[in-house]
Design a protein around this motif. Structure first.
Motif, PDB file in Angstrom:
ATOM      1  N   GLN A 208     -10.143 -24.587  16.366  1.00 26.90           N
ATOM      2  CA  GLN A 208      -8.959 -24.994  17.120  1.00 26.90           C
ATOM      3  C   GLN A 208      -8.650 -23.983  18.229  1.00 26.90           C
ATOM      4  O   GLN A 208      -8.284 -24.362  19.346  1.00 26.90           O
ATOM      5  N   LEU A 209      -8.791 -22.699  17.921  1.00 26.41           N
ATOM      6  CA  LEU A 209      -8.527 -21.667  18.913  1.00 26.41           C
ATOM      7  C   LEU A 209      -9.488 -21.779  20.091  1.00 26.41           C
ATOM      8  O   LEU A 209      -9.085 -21.675  21.257  1.00 26.41           O
TER       9      LEU A 209
ATOM     10  N   THR B 200      -8.525 -24.541  22.268  1.00 25.97           N
ATOM     11  CA  THR B 200      -7.253 -24.288  22.958  1.00 25.97           C
ATOM     12  C   THR B 200      -7.429 -23.408  24.185  1.00 25.97           C
ATOM     13  O   THR B 200      -6.713 -23.571  25.182  1.00 25.97           O
TER      14      THR B 200
ATOM     15  N   VAL C 184       1.278 -20.965  20.258  1.00 28.00           N
ATOM     16  CA  VAL C 184      -0.008 -20.278  20.118  1.00 28.00           C
ATOM     17  C   VAL C 184       0.170 -18.967  19.357  1.00 28.00           C
ATOM     18  O   VAL C 184      -0.632 -18.621  18.465  1.00 28.00           O
TER      19      VAL C 184
ATOM     20  N   SER D 247       0.600 -19.612  15.728  1.00 28.69           N
ATOM     21  CA  SER D 247      -0.678 -20.049  15.142  1.00 28.69           C
ATOM     22  C   SER D 247      -1.608 -18.867  14.927  1.00 28.69           C
ATOM     23  O   SER D 247      -2.307 -18.773  13.894  1.00 28.69           O
ATOM     24  N   LEU D 248      -1.644 -17.953  15.901  1.00 33.09           N
ATOM     25  CA  LEU D 248      -2.486 -16.763  15.748  1.00 33.09           C
ATOM     26  C   LEU D 248      -2.003 -15.886  14.584  1.00 33.09           C
ATOM     27  O   LEU D 248      -2.820 -15.277  13.876  1.00 33.09           O
TER      28      LEU D 248
ATOM     29  N   PHE E  24      -0.831 -23.833  11.779  1.00 32.09           N
ATOM     30  CA  PHE E  24      -1.532 -23.889  13.063  1.00 32.09           C
ATOM     31  C   PHE E  24      -0.831 -24.903  13.983  1.00 32.09           C
ATOM     32  O   PHE E  24      -0.679 -26.078  13.609  1.00 32.09           O
TER      33      PHE E  24
ATOM     34  N   PHE F 104      -1.868 -25.062  17.414  1.00 34.08           N
ATOM     35  CA  PHE F 104      -2.654 -25.027  18.643  1.00 34.08           C
ATOM     36  C   PHE F 104      -2.582 -26.346  19.398  1.00 34.08           C
ATOM     37  O   PHE F 104      -2.500 -26.369  20.629  1.00 34.08           O
TER      38      PHE F 104
END
Length: 511
Positions: A148-149, A152, A189, A192-193, A206, A208
């Motif tokens: 997902q990252l 993104t 974001v 999520s991180l 998450f 993202f």
């Protein structure tokens, strides 16, 4: 452009008017920020900023202020300002808007191309289909989050301008729509991180796809706005196209083709049949009929000849069409002093001017963003005090930030004014300013005096009368064939009307 102020019989210093190209505006809140920055400069009498055109018209006293100070004031507010040149090689408004549209469209497709799989990946379990075990959130949450990252990151790159401009305006204490988008997506974001690389891996935290979808949709909206501006500014572009690029200079009996930028008052130019008159001037040789419908609305060409007994010849206007004869003219006005340039400037000023309703919209949008930031803060604090989870707090706060973008509020009225004044200009109707356009809906009586105003603006054959009454139909057909054969090479509107009638009746024209 300048105007003078008269107080008590004393003539005061002329008020200069300068047009600036403003870059970096993304919403109606930016309009308010730029106007406030310009209005705070000493010597500025009035500053009007048009979001749809990305332009500002500033009225200032040159003894107190100067263009450099105005540009610096705009730059200190977090935007870019550049003086608009009154040259004919400047980019047309619709061309600039089209370039902006293409830029946003490419970013939009990049964002959509990665947002769609990102949404499918994040929402897959909710949509009822399972993901492969090697990256499913239940079995491989780390791999699931990393994918997902990676999806993104290209979306964030496509929307990087939101962050650079949003942070800049925030530092200048003039937050705008970019600030809302940047803060909302950065929060999604960042949270999520934290859930991906923090103390505890949490796949349910998450967000993202939230950031990806927001940026993609905002870029889609930006693309539509740029396309609307491109279409709305087509009227000025159509007027600019009436300017020829070259002219035929006559010097010592010899002709040479030169750029229109090199033409000066006093030059002698030759205008052939079917050519556009390159500049305002007077006829010194030849005679012809000139189509001035773009200027006067008259459907029939006007005869232009040399003056008799030492008198000046007929005046011709740049942008009009020479129909059938060869004219030699002496140039009187060029560049921004021509009648066509003044018409273009009138249309531009009408589009730059603000109607009362537009001022109200900009005032509302100017305080809208700070109010939204405060509401978002209260939303987050309120849910935190109620004991909600971090996911809920983030979701509600981000929702408040991203759904409250006031772009439509500040764009709708300028676009409507641009379309109204532009469409009017294409049909020969010029509005002196935006308030006149807004007041037009209250008209109940309209008085017209010009031939062609209520007509199609071009002649056509309505009746054919012949001497032969016995074989009238055949005689009419034969007469039309002969007349159209004579006129088929003519540029005169009456001749074209005869040829058009023959073509309408499917007659074979004689060669």
């Amino acid at each position: 452009m300048q105007r003078f102020l008269n107080f008590g019989g004393k003539m005061e210093q002329a008020i200069q008017i300068i047009n600036l190209d403003i870059q970096g505006m993304t919403c109606a809140g930016c309009v308010n920020s730029v106007e406030k920055a310009l209005g705070n400069v000493d010597g500025v009498d009035l500053a009007e900023v048009n979001f749809a055109l990305n332009r500002a018209a500033v009225h200032y006293n040159p003894e107190i202020a100067n263009p450099s100070v105005l540009e610096s004031a705009v730059e200190e507010a977090g935007f870019e300002a550049q003086r608009l040149k009154d040259t004919e090689d400047a980019p047309e408004p619709s061309e600039q808007s089209e370039q902006e549209y293409l830029k946003f469209r490419s970013k939009m497709w990049l964002a959509l191309g990665f947002s769609v799989p990102l949404v499918l990946l994040a929402m897959g379990p909710m949509l009822g289909f399972s993901l492969p075990n090697w990256f499913a959130p239940e079995t491989e949450p780390l791999r699931y989050g990393l994918i997902q990252l990676l999806l993104t990151l290209p979306v964030l790159w496509a929307g990087r301008d939101f962050y650079t401009k949003g942070i800049s305006t925030l530092l200048h204490r003039t937050p705008n729509m970019d600030t809302l988008v940047a803060m909302g997506t950065a929060a999604a974001v960042g949270f999520s991180l934290w859930n991906l690389f923090g103390t505890q891996l949490n796949a349910e935290g998450f967000y993202f796809e939230t950031a990806g979808v927001i940026i993609a949709l905002i870029l889609m909206g930006k693309s539509l706005e740029a396309k609307s501006r491109s279409r709305a500014s087509a009227a000025i572009s159509s007027l600019l196209k009436l300017r020829p690029k070259e002219a035929v200079l006559v010097h010592e009996g010899k002709e040479s083709s030169i750029s229109i930028d090199l033409v000066h008052p006093g030059d002698v130019l030759r205008v052939r049949p079917g050519s556009i008159v390159p500049a305002d001037g007077i006829v010194v040789e030849g005679s012809s009929f000139v189509d001035e419908s773009m200027l006067t609305g008259e459907p029939l060409p006007v005869e232009k000849t040399v003056g008799d007994h030492g008198s000046s010849g007929s005046e011709v206007t740049g942008g009009t069409l020479n129909t059938n004869g060869v004219l030699t003219i002496r140039v009187q006005r060029v560049g921004g002093e021509t009648t066509l340039s003044r018409i273009i400037r009138l249309v531009e000023n009408a589009q730059l001017a603000k109607a009362p309703v537009a001022r109200l919209a900009d005032q509302v949008a100017g305080v809208f963003v700070p109010v939204v930031l405060v509401i978002a803060a209260f939303t987050g604090v309120g849910w935190w005090l109620s004991g909600a989870s971090a996911n809920e707090i983030l979701g509600y706060t981000v929702a408040v930030l991203v759904i409250a973008c006031p772009c439509a509020l500040g764009l709708a009225t300028p676009i409507a004014i641009m379309v109204g004044t532009g469409t009017g200009a294409q049909h020969g109707i010029l509005f002196r300013n935006a308030p006149a356009l807004e007041a037009a809906h209250r008209l109940d009586t309209l008085i017209l005096d010009k031939t062609g105003t209520l007509t199609e603006g071009r002649p056509k054959v309505t009746q054919i009368i012949t001497v032969d009454t016995k074989n009238q139909k055949q005689a009419q057909t034969e007469l039309l064939k002969l007349a159209s054969a004579v006129e088929q090479g003519s540029e005169h509107p009456l001749g074209r009307a005869v040829v058009a009638e023959a073509e309408k009746q499917n007659l074979e024209l004689c060669k």
